[in-house]
Design a protein around this motif. Structure first.
Motif, PDB file in Angstrom:
ATOM      1  N   SER A  20       4.440   1.503   1.608  1.00 35.02           N
ATOM      2  CA  SER A  20       3.099   1.720   1.703  1.00 35.02           C
ATOM      3  C   SER A  20       2.996   3.166   1.762  1.00 35.02           C
ATOM      4  CB  SER A  20       2.456   0.944   2.919  1.00 35.02           C
ATOM      5  OG  SER A  20       2.786  -0.484   2.597  1.00 35.02           O
ATOM      6  N   HIS A  21       1.774   3.630   1.053  1.00 36.64           N
ATOM      7  CA  HIS A  21       1.425   4.931   1.170  1.00 36.64           C
ATOM      8  C   HIS A  21       0.016   5.059   1.549  1.00 36.64           C
ATOM      9  CE1 HIS A  21       5.234   5.269  -1.246  1.00 36.64           C
ATOM     10  NE2 HIS A  21       4.983   6.518  -1.087  1.00 36.64           N
ATOM     11  N   GLU A  22      -0.407   6.198   1.884  1.00 39.56           N
ATOM     12  CA  GLU A  22      -1.890   6.376   2.094  1.00 39.56           C
ATOM     13  C   GLU A  22      -2.402   7.602   1.156  1.00 39.56           C
ATOM     14  OE1 GLU A  22      -4.641   6.489   6.036  1.00 39.56           O
ATOM     15  OE2 GLU A  22      -3.090   8.062   5.849  1.00 39.56           O
ATOM     16  N   ILE A  23      -3.390   7.422   0.488  1.00 37.22           N
ATOM     17  CA  ILE A  23      -4.186   8.519  -0.220  1.00 37.22           C
ATOM     18  C   ILE A  23      -5.251   8.894   0.553  1.00 37.22           C
ATOM     19  CG2 ILE A  23      -5.350   9.151  -2.376  1.00 37.22           C
ATOM     20  CD1 ILE A  23      -3.582   7.262  -3.879  1.00 37.22           C
ATOM     21  N   ILE A  24      -5.149  10.378   0.548  1.00 34.50           N
ATOM     22  CA  ILE A  24      -6.415  11.060   1.571  1.00 34.50           C
ATOM     23  C   ILE A  24      -7.147  11.789   0.302  1.00 34.50           C
ATOM     24  CG2 ILE A  24      -7.423  12.549   3.161  1.00 34.50           C
ATOM     25  CD1 ILE A  24      -4.574  11.738   4.814  1.00 34.50           C
ATOM     26  N   LYS A  25      -8.674  11.353   0.218  1.00 31.24           N
ATOM     27  CA  LYS A  25      -9.205  11.952  -0.865  1.00 31.24           C
ATOM     28  C   LYS A  25      -9.838  13.218  -0.279  1.00 31.24           C
ATOM     29  CE  LYS A  25     -11.577   9.302  -3.686  1.00 31.24           C
ATOM     30  NZ  LYS A  25     -12.433   8.393  -4.331  1.00 31.24           N
ATOM     31  N   HIS A  26     -10.203  14.317  -1.339  1.00 26.96           N
ATOM     32  CA  HIS A  26     -10.852  15.546  -0.809  1.00 26.96           C
ATOM     33  C   HIS A  26     -12.229  15.366   0.148  1.00 26.96           C
ATOM     34  CE1 HIS A  26      -8.107  18.583  -2.082  1.00 26.96           C
ATOM     35  NE2 HIS A  26      -8.181  18.272  -3.141  1.00 26.96           N
ATOM     36  N   ASP A  27     -12.778  14.187  -0.392  1.00 30.70           N
ATOM     37  CA  ASP A  27     -14.261  13.636   0.402  1.00 30.70           C
ATOM     38  C   ASP A  27     -14.044  12.897   1.372  1.00 30.70           C
ATOM     39  OD1 ASP A  27     -13.232  11.059  -0.591  1.00 30.70           O
ATOM     40  OD2 ASP A  27     -15.182  10.900  -2.053  1.00 30.70           O
ATOM     41  N   GLY A  28     -12.717  12.771   2.132  1.00 31.90           N
ATOM     42  CA  GLY A  28     -12.503  12.100   3.350  1.00 31.90           C
ATOM     43  C   GLY A  28     -11.985  10.850   3.351  1.00 31.90           C
ATOM     44  N   GLU A  29     -12.465  10.170   2.249  1.00 34.43           N
ATOM     45  CA  GLU A  29     -11.743   8.831   1.948  1.00 34.43           C
ATOM     46  C   GLU A  29     -10.481   8.551   1.936  1.00 34.43           C
ATOM     47  OE1 GLU A  29     -12.628   5.113  -1.332  1.00 34.43           O
ATOM     48  OE2 GLU A  29     -13.385   7.027  -1.781  1.00 34.43           O
ATOM     49  N   THR A  46      -0.912   0.795  -7.080  1.00 32.29           N
ATOM     50  CA  THR A  46      -1.536  -0.421  -6.753  1.00 32.29           C
ATOM     51  C   THR A  46      -2.131  -0.658  -5.558  1.00 32.29           C
ATOM     52  OG1 THR A  46       0.610  -1.397  -6.303  1.00 32.29           O
ATOM     53  CG2 THR A  46       0.130  -1.311  -8.555  1.00 32.29           C
ATOM     54  N   LEU A  47      -3.025  -1.462  -5.518  1.00 35.47           N
ATOM     55  CA  LEU A  47      -3.596  -1.896  -3.913  1.00 35.47           C
ATOM     56  C   LEU A  47      -2.465  -2.883  -3.399  1.00 35.47           C
ATOM     57  CD1 LEU A  47      -7.357  -2.320  -4.908  1.00 35.47           C
ATOM     58  CD2 LEU A  47      -6.146  -0.405  -3.551  1.00 35.47           C
ATOM     59  N   PRO A  48      -2.484  -2.973  -2.173  1.00 34.89           N
ATOM     60  CA  PRO A  48      -1.356  -3.675  -1.419  1.00 34.89           C
ATOM     61  C   PRO A  48      -1.372  -5.060  -1.833  1.00 34.89           C
ATOM     62  CG  PRO A  48      -2.572  -2.279   0.158  1.00 34.89           C
ATOM     63  CD  PRO A  48      -3.224  -2.110  -1.141  1.00 34.89           C
ATOM     64  N   ASN A  49      -2.581  -5.817  -2.053  1.00 28.11           N
ATOM     65  CA  ASN A  49      -2.475  -7.257  -2.359  1.00 28.11           C
ATOM     66  C   ASN A  49      -2.804  -7.469  -3.843  1.00 28.11           C
ATOM     67  OD1 ASN A  49      -1.917  -8.051   0.384  1.00 28.11           O
ATOM     68  ND2 ASN A  49      -4.207  -7.856   0.709  1.00 28.11           N
ATOM     69  N   SER A  50      -2.455  -6.636  -4.824  1.00 32.00           N
ATOM     70  CA  SER A  50      -2.590  -6.608  -6.056  1.00 32.00           C
ATOM     71  C   SER A  50      -1.509  -6.123  -7.274  1.00 32.00           C
ATOM     72  CB  SER A  50      -4.150  -5.747  -6.559  1.00 32.00           C
ATOM     73  OG  SER A  50      -4.240  -5.879  -7.806  1.00 32.00           O
ATOM     74  N   MET A  51      -1.453  -6.608  -8.077  1.00 36.94           N
ATOM     75  CA  MET A  51      -0.362  -6.157  -9.174  1.00 36.94           C
ATOM     76  C   MET A  51      -1.025  -5.115 -10.302  1.00 36.94           C
ATOM     77  SD  MET A  51       2.556  -7.143  -8.141  1.00 36.94           S
ATOM     78  CE  MET A  51       3.500  -7.265  -9.623  1.00 36.94           C
ATOM     79  N   GLU A  52      -2.172  -5.162 -10.105  1.00 36.68           N
ATOM     80  CA  GLU A  52      -2.935  -4.165 -11.172  1.00 36.68           C
ATOM     81  C   GLU A  52      -2.731  -2.909 -10.853  1.00 36.68           C
ATOM     82  OE1 GLU A  52      -7.643  -3.493 -12.813  1.00 36.68           O
ATOM     83  OE2 GLU A  52      -7.099  -5.444 -11.423  1.00 36.68           O
ATOM     84  N   GLU A  53      -2.320  -2.191 -11.979  1.00 39.01           N
ATOM     85  CA  GLU A  53      -2.057  -0.652 -11.699  1.00 39.01           C
ATOM     86  C   GLU A  53      -3.418   0.081 -11.940  1.00 39.01           C
ATOM     87  OE1 GLU A  53       1.358   1.361 -13.755  1.00 39.01           O
ATOM     88  OE2 GLU A  53      -0.186   2.303 -14.934  1.00 39.01           O
ATOM     89  N   GLN A  54      -3.712   1.056 -10.798  1.00 38.68           N
ATOM     90  CA  GLN A  54      -5.052   1.711 -11.022  1.00 38.68           C
ATOM     91  C   GLN A  54      -4.659   3.199 -11.089  1.00 38.68           C
ATOM     92  OE1 GLN A  54      -7.557   0.463  -7.981  1.00 38.68           O
ATOM     93  NE2 GLN A  54      -7.452  -1.555  -8.372  1.00 38.68           N
ATOM     94  N   SER A  68       6.470   4.967   5.826  1.00 39.26           N
ATOM     95  CA  SER A  68       7.507   4.519   6.456  1.00 39.26           C
ATOM     96  C   SER A  68       8.544   5.578   6.881  1.00 39.26           C
ATOM     97  CB  SER A  68       8.591   3.665   5.293  1.00 39.26           C
ATOM     98  OG  SER A  68       8.653   4.767   4.002  1.00 39.26           O
ATOM     99  N   ASN A  69       8.558   6.697   6.422  1.00 40.75           N
ATOM    100  CA  ASN A  69       9.131   7.730   7.049  1.00 40.75           C
ATOM    101  C   ASN A  69       8.421   8.933   7.101  1.00 40.75           C
ATOM    102  OD1 ASN A  69       8.655   8.766   4.482  1.00 40.75           O
ATOM    103  ND2 ASN A  69      10.897   8.804   3.778  1.00 40.75           N
ATOM    104  N   LYS A  70       7.133   8.867   7.286  1.00 35.78           N
ATOM    105  CA  LYS A  70       6.068  10.107   7.950  1.00 35.78           C
ATOM    106  C   LYS A  70       6.151  11.149   6.865  1.00 35.78           C
ATOM    107  CE  LYS A  70       5.356   7.928  11.722  1.00 35.78           C
ATOM    108  NZ  LYS A  70       4.151   7.198  11.908  1.00 35.78           N
ATOM    109  N   LYS A  71       6.475  11.031   5.533  1.00 33.94           N
ATOM    110  CA  LYS A  71       6.541  12.193   4.823  1.00 33.94           C
ATOM    111  C   LYS A  71       4.942  12.307   3.973  1.00 33.94           C
ATOM    112  CE  LYS A  71      11.148  12.167   2.955  1.00 33.94           C
ATOM    113  NZ  LYS A  71      12.091  12.274   1.649  1.00 33.94           N
ATOM    114  N   SER A  72       4.739  13.670   3.841  1.00 26.20           N
ATOM    115  CA  SER A  72       3.350  13.967   3.495  1.00 26.20           C
ATOM    116  C   SER A  72       3.440  14.926   2.276  1.00 26.20           C
ATOM    117  CB  SER A  72       2.723  14.397   4.480  1.00 26.20           C
ATOM    118  OG  SER A  72       1.331  14.788   4.013  1.00 26.20           O
ATOM    119  N   GLN A  73       2.857  14.623   1.226  1.00 22.80           N
ATOM    120  CA  GLN A  73       3.073  15.428   0.048  1.00 22.80           C
ATOM    121  C   GLN A  73       1.476  15.893  -0.430  1.00 22.80           C
ATOM    122  OE1 GLN A  73       4.453  13.576  -3.662  1.00 22.80           O
ATOM    123  NE2 GLN A  73       4.193  15.509  -4.651  1.00 22.80           N
ATOM    124  N   ILE A  74       1.136  17.415  -0.465  1.00 20.69           N
ATOM    125  CA  ILE A  74      -0.230  17.825  -0.772  1.00 20.69           C
ATOM    126  C   ILE A  74      -0.164  17.841  -2.228  1.00 20.69           C
ATOM    127  CG2 ILE A  74      -1.761  19.910  -0.904  1.00 20.69           C
ATOM    128  CD1 ILE A  74      -0.430  20.531   2.106  1.00 20.69           C
TER     129      ILE A  74
END
Length: 159
Positions: A20-29, A46-54, A68-74
């Motif tokens: 699992s990852h978290e995307i942080i957008k520039h508008d704060g979302e 993909t969203l966690p409960n979906s197989m559809e690629e976005q 999972s390992n607290k890595k962050s990438q700008i």
């Protein structure tokens, strides 16, 4: 039959082991996603409960956090424009690279052709003028929709 059951079991359990990852957008979302890849200025997920690629524009995403390992990438830095002289910071995108960015308006421009100018110099001068116009309005991204010398058009995008 054995192969079919194996494939089915792998497909069903792959979701459980997906990182699992978290995307942080520039508008704060913030979006909780399963990250796939970054390719041609687009982030695929993909969203966690979906197989559809976005996908979303790399420029709309500020940061990608791996839970999972607290890595962050700008992925991109936010571009703040306040005056016309900052036009070099304006980025020209393709229409497909604007997913996740908000349309800010249309830019139109007309300038006359001076005798002896080449088409290439006119095109670069037109791009520069469109960038200046976008910077003056505080828009960091543009998509050029018409690059004719008598009628330059672009769509401006922001976060």
């Amino acid at each position: 039959m054995k192969n079919l059951l194996t494939v089915l079991a792998v497909m069903l359990t792959a979701q459980l082991f997906a990182q699992s990852h978290e995307i942080i957008k520039h508008d704060g979302e913030k979006l909780n996603v399963n990250f796939i890849k970054i390719e041609s200025n687009l982030v695929y997920y993909t969203l966690p409960n979906s197989m559809e690629e976005q996908k979303i524009s790399r420029y709309a995403v500020a940061q990608l956090n791996e839970k999972s390992n607290k890595k962050s990438q700008i992925l991109s830095n936010k571009i703040n424009l306040t005056q016309k002289s900052e036009y070099k910071k304006v980025i020209i995108l393709k229409e497909s690279e604007t997913i996740g960015l908000k349309t800010s308006g249309d830019l139109t421009l007309f300038f006359g052709k001076t005798k002896g100018q080449t088409k290439q110099s006119l095109a670069s001068m037109g791009e520069k003028r469109l960038k200046e116009n976008a910077a003056q309005k505080g828009n960091p991204f543009i998509v050029i929709t018409s690059n004719k010398t008598d009628d330059l058009k672009a769509t401006a995008y922001t976060y």
